[in-house]
Design a protein around this motif. Structure first.
Motif: not given
Lengths: 140, 140, 140
Positions: B44-46, B78-79, B81, B89, B92-93, B100, C51-54, C57, C59-60, C63-64, C66, C114, C116-117
């Motif tokens: 349950r996290h990113t 590059l980032f 965030h 960041m 997250h990548v 997950v 994709l499961i992601q934040e 923000d 910006d995440v 950045d993914l 980028r 989660g 933030w997911q």
């Protein structure tokens, strides 16, 4: 009435590359007359992957292989785990970057694959290997 | 008769790295006497991943960590965030590059893991974190 | 009493980027009054990912995008498969590096996401595309 079923698929690889085994999965489904449900595949190894990818132009598989060979080169001086060969640790990294699990809905006796999707075993070792995929079905 | 069951596993990490929690999953299975079915794990996290990888030579985990540290370096210019730290960041990548979710058939009370496969939580943040994995079982 | 259900979600993309479709999945769950079980999503394409992601923000997501643009650049001279455009083979590689399958437990009518997911369709092609996601539910 929901039911479940198990199978183990043995796949022999002849060195690094992508092996389409969609037909083997479909044959298992047809033989058991599964009509609607969920099909799960789990590859029981840590140096090969399962991948759903384009089954039309074979150049796509060539390019996937070329990209991963550049991203995770054999014999990279970064790696400490080299006792099983200079392609072993790259094979573990390639597996981490892809996956060993797939889950596919089945409806009307057909997997929910897109027109251009095939199910592949991606062998990451250079030598031939005997690989096994655990299959699970739940449904009707 | 098919049934289903849910559980939430709390895992405390002590900084970046791979944490084997195969035993915690197996204990949940044994305690509930699950025999045959499908086990699904969802983290349950990113900024952390689930990974099935080799559980023999610990150098494999070291090298996985080294490879990802080089591929997705902390503090990469590059980032954009960066408000949650220079490892946020990249975490997250790394999560996007792995996964997950895991799905594992269970048969005869045993997960369909290969001989050398363990189930890992891969913590991508440098600080300790409290992580939770949602578990689901359907079967007999 | 366990039951299962199928659906196909049509998603229109407007070029490369991450599209949150958590709400579309939740609406399907609410409309059918699914309470507890397993939800599986399968994307029927080879040049886009799930994709499961934040979801906090934005910006995440920037950045993914980028990071992947740098890792798998359009028009890379490595690639042979260029007939469908210089972003096509990079799209296949990005798909291989991520995934097209997701499995999520559902409990009390809520997905086990989660805080933030979010659930994203990641379009890897620059042109708009019509994408479909096969959904499967098994449970109560």
């Amino acid at each position: 009435m929901l039911r479940q079923s198990f199978h183990e698929l043995a796949l022999a690889t002849r060195g690094r590359g992508l092996y389409d085994f969609t037909r083997e999965v479909e044959e298992w489904i047809a033989k058991n007359n599964f009509k609607a449900g969920l099909v799960t595949l789990h590859l029981r190894h840590t140096s090969a992957s399962l991948l759903i990818q384009e089954n039309a132009d074979p150049d796509v598989r060539t390019d996937l292989e070329r990209f991963f060979a550049r991203l995770v080169p054999d014999g990279d001086g970064l790696f400490v785990h080299t006792c099983e060969g200079d392609d072993d640790m790259p094979a573990h990294v390639r597996t981490a970057l892809t996956t060993v699990n797939l889950s596919l809905p089945l409806r009307g006796g057909e997997l929910a694959l897109g027109t251009w999707q095939g199910i592949y075993l991606w062998e990451h070792r250079r030598a031939p290997h005997a690989r096994t995929v655990a299959l699970h079905f739940i449904g009707e």
